[in-house]
Scaffold this motif. Structure first.
Motif, PDB file in Angstrom:
ATOM      1  N   ASP A  91       0.845  -1.192   0.000  1.00  0.00           N
ATOM      2  CA  ASP A  91       0.000   0.000   0.000  1.00  0.00           C
ATOM      3  C   ASP A  91       0.883   1.245   0.000  1.00  0.00           C
ATOM      4  OD1 ASP A  91      -1.997   1.858   0.256  1.00  0.00           O
ATOM      5  OD2 ASP A  91      -3.004   0.852   1.919  1.00  0.00           O
ATOM      6  N   GLU A  92       0.978   1.913  -1.119  1.00  0.00           N
ATOM      7  CA  GLU A  92       1.801   3.124  -1.274  1.00  0.00           C
ATOM      8  C   GLU A  92       3.224   2.912  -0.764  1.00  0.00           C
ATOM      9  OE1 GLU A  92       1.348   6.012  -2.624  1.00  0.00           O
ATOM     10  OE2 GLU A  92      -0.800   6.335  -2.793  1.00  0.00           O
ATOM     11  N   PRO A  93       3.931   1.900  -1.267  1.00  0.00           N
ATOM     12  CA  PRO A  93       5.258   1.627  -0.712  1.00  0.00           C
ATOM     13  C   PRO A  93       6.258   2.745  -0.990  1.00  0.00           C
ATOM     14  CG  PRO A  93       4.907   0.316  -2.685  1.00  0.00           C
ATOM     15  CD  PRO A  93       3.593   0.970  -2.364  1.00  0.00           C
ATOM     16  N   THR A  94       5.944   3.612  -1.950  1.00  0.00           N
ATOM     17  CA  THR A  94       6.877   4.702  -2.251  1.00  0.00           C
ATOM     18  C   THR A  94       6.298   6.053  -1.850  1.00  0.00           C
ATOM     19  OG1 THR A  94       5.997   5.029  -4.475  1.00  0.00           O
ATOM     20  CG2 THR A  94       7.759   3.421  -4.250  1.00  0.00           C
ATOM     21  N   GLY A  95       5.099   6.054  -1.272  1.00  0.00           N
ATOM     22  CA  GLY A  95       4.384   7.306  -1.002  1.00  0.00           C
ATOM     23  C   GLY A  95       5.151   8.266  -0.106  1.00  0.00           C
ATOM     24  N   ALA A  96       5.891   7.722   0.875  1.00  0.00           N
ATOM     25  CA  ALA A  96       6.558   8.591   1.846  1.00  0.00           C
ATOM     26  C   ALA A  96       8.034   8.797   1.500  1.00  0.00           C
ATOM     27  CB  ALA A  96       6.428   7.984   3.241  1.00  0.00           C
ATOM     28  N   LEU A  97       8.442   8.361   0.300  1.00  0.00           N
ATOM     29  CA  LEU A  97       9.874   8.370  -0.023  1.00  0.00           C
ATOM     30  C   LEU A  97      10.226   9.396  -1.099  1.00  0.00           C
ATOM     31  CD1 LEU A  97      10.426   4.510  -0.226  1.00  0.00           C
ATOM     32  CD2 LEU A  97      10.521   6.001   1.787  1.00  0.00           C
ATOM     33  N   ASP A  98      11.494   9.840  -1.081  1.00  0.00           N
ATOM     34  CA  ASP A  98      11.950  10.679  -2.188  1.00  0.00           C
ATOM     35  C   ASP A  98      12.080   9.797  -3.427  1.00  0.00           C
ATOM     36  OD1 ASP A  98      14.591   9.476  -2.426  1.00  0.00           O
ATOM     37  OD2 ASP A  98      15.104  10.533  -0.580  1.00  0.00           O
ATOM     38  N   SER A  99      12.300  10.432  -4.593  1.00  0.00           N
ATOM     39  CA  SER A  99      12.186   9.650  -5.829  1.00  0.00           C
ATOM     40  C   SER A  99      13.277   8.577  -5.924  1.00  0.00           C
ATOM     41  CB  SER A  99      12.206  10.569  -7.046  1.00  0.00           C
ATOM     42  OG  SER A  99      13.384  11.328  -7.036  1.00  0.00           O
ATOM     43  N   ARG A 100      14.470   8.862  -5.361  1.00  0.00           N
ATOM     44  CA  ARG A 100      15.552   7.876  -5.439  1.00  0.00           C
ATOM     45  C   ARG A 100      15.238   6.640  -4.588  1.00  0.00           C
ATOM     46  NH1 ARG A 100      20.967   6.451  -5.588  1.00  0.00           N
ATOM     47  NH2 ARG A 100      21.277   6.270  -3.342  1.00  0.00           N
ATOM     48  N   SER A 101      14.831   6.870  -3.335  1.00  0.00           N
ATOM     49  CA  SER A 101      14.479   5.732  -2.471  1.00  0.00           C
ATOM     50  C   SER A 101      13.280   5.000  -3.031  1.00  0.00           C
ATOM     51  CB  SER A 101      14.150   6.194  -1.050  1.00  0.00           C
ATOM     52  OG  SER A 101      15.102   7.083  -0.583  1.00  0.00           O
ATOM     53  N   GLY A 102      12.361   5.781  -3.625  1.00  0.00           N
ATOM     54  CA  GLY A 102      11.177   5.171  -4.236  1.00  0.00           C
ATOM     55  C   GLY A 102      11.576   4.240  -5.371  1.00  0.00           C
ATOM     56  N   ALA A 103      12.572   4.680  -6.148  1.00  0.00           N
ATOM     57  CA  ALA A 103      13.019   3.860  -7.281  1.00  0.00           C
ATOM     58  C   ALA A 103      13.658   2.562  -6.785  1.00  0.00           C
ATOM     59  CB  ALA A 103      14.005   4.659  -8.141  1.00  0.00           C
ATOM     60  N   VAL A 104      14.395   2.652  -5.673  1.00  0.00           N
ATOM     61  CA  VAL A 104      15.020   1.450  -5.103  1.00  0.00           C
ATOM     62  C   VAL A 104      13.932   0.458  -4.675  1.00  0.00           C
ATOM     63  CG1 VAL A 104      16.398   0.563  -3.168  1.00  0.00           C
ATOM     64  CG2 VAL A 104      17.119   2.644  -4.356  1.00  0.00           C
ATOM     65  N   VAL A 105      12.901   0.983  -4.024  1.00  0.00           N
ATOM     66  CA  VAL A 105      11.811   0.118  -3.568  1.00  0.00           C
ATOM     67  C   VAL A 105      11.094  -0.520  -4.762  1.00  0.00           C
ATOM     68  CG1 VAL A 105       9.505   0.203  -2.513  1.00  0.00           C
ATOM     69  CG2 VAL A 105      11.459   1.188  -1.315  1.00  0.00           C
ATOM     70  N   MET A 106      10.864   0.272  -5.822  1.00  0.00           N
ATOM     71  CA  MET A 106      10.196  -0.291  -7.005  1.00  0.00           C
ATOM     72  C   MET A 106      11.055  -1.370  -7.674  1.00  0.00           C
ATOM     73  SD  MET A 106       7.211   0.700  -7.169  1.00  0.00           S
ATOM     74  CE  MET A 106       6.878  -0.278  -8.637  1.00  0.00           C
ATOM     75  N   GLU A 107      12.360  -1.132  -7.692  1.00  0.00           N
ATOM     76  CA  GLU A 107      13.276  -2.129  -8.258  1.00  0.00           C
ATOM     77  C   GLU A 107      13.155  -3.449  -7.499  1.00  0.00           C
ATOM     78  OE1 GLU A 107      17.752  -1.507  -8.527  1.00  0.00           O
ATOM     79  OE2 GLU A 107      16.890   0.300  -9.443  1.00  0.00           O
TER      80      GLU A 107
END
Ligand SMILES: Nc1ncnc2c1ncn2[C@@H]1O[C@H](COP(=O)(O)OP(=O)(O)OP(=O)(O)O)[C@@H](O)[C@H]1O
Ligand SMILES: [Mg+2]
Length: 241
Positions: free
Chosen positions: A169-185
């Protein structure tokens, strides 16, 4: 009568009301083993409600929920807990990590229902944390971790038991774009390793980058790229689209 031949998730006419709020209206959704899909929609549209129902954390007000072929309504509480523990990993919207607990134990707690002894749980937890790139943060508590690291601990906890289904549920919602990209990877890697992954996101680019996109609005599934693909493919050549 369950197993590989059944869809991982099958929602049929699922609705959810909270008092006079209709959060979900007659949702039909089938998710096959090995899919990676995004659920998108405005705030309050019913995304978390739908994910919580898929995750058997919440019961619908109407309709049928089947997880790997099991009709959730027909299961006893004990059977449901076993199904959830063995089948579903959940990453919550706001991490849900207990304060004061080192990462390794937060993740090891994901194996509480496995019957494994604590030492073995910690060994497997360490492996899961290494898998998400946090081998150097095993004993850090949540307040000593960055937001992206906390989210990776939450993902390690969700996948430590190797569940076939991961709901995020929104795993990247609270993250900056770089950390978000790591999580999506990381979610892509899990998907490639065979996990079925459902991701709620507000991010249109992330949603569009995934193989399937389900759009929710006012509690209704208003678009599903999977069924849209079937519909357009079925149209005769030259037909208006
Ligand atoms: N426990 C509850 N009691 C009453 N109303 C609720 C409850 N949970 C959710 N709702 C309402 O149901 C609707 C759908 O909520 P939901 O949490 O599913 O939205 P969402 O799409 O996940 O939104 P967001 O993107 O903000 O997380 C909202 O209008 C919300 O206010
Ligand atoms: Mg939500």
């Amino acid at each position: 009568m369950t197993g590989l031949t059944h869809p991982v998730v099958e929602l049929t006419g699922v609705s959810k009301t909270y008092g006079d709020v209709v959060a979900l209206r007659s949702a039909d959704l089938v998710i096959q083993r090995g899919e990676l899909l995004a659920v998108v929609g405005p705030s309050g549209s019913g995304k978390s409600t739908m994910l919580n129902i898929m995750g058997t954390l919440d019961r619908p007000s109407g309709g049928t929920v089947r997880i790997t072929g099991h009709d959730v309504e027909q299961l006893t509480d004990r059977e449901l807990s076993a199904l959830r523990a063995g089948t579903i990993g959940f990453v919550f919207q706001h991490f849900h990590l207990a304060g004061g607990v080192p990462a390794i134990d937060s993740v090891a707690d994901g194996l509480l229902y496995s019957g494994k002894p604590r030492r073995e749980r910690r060994r497997v937890a360490e492996r899961a944390l290494r898998r998400v790139g946090l081998g150097h943060r095993l004993y850090h508590e949540p307040h000593q971790l960055s937001g992206g690291e906390k989210q990776r601990v939450a993902i390690a906890r969700a996948v430590v038991g190797d569940p076939p289904l991961l709901l995020a549920d929104e795993p990247t919602g609270a993250l900056d774009s770089r950390s978000g990209a790591v999580v999506m990877e990381l979610l892509h890697e899990l998907h490639e390793a065979g996990t079925t992954v459902v991701v709620i996101t507000h991010d249109r680019d992330i949603a569009a980058s995934l193989p399937r996109e389900v759009r929710v609005k006012d509690g209704l599934i208003e678009h599903d790229s999977a069924s849209a693909a079937v519909t357009t493919a079925a149209l005769p050549e030259g037909a208006a689209r």
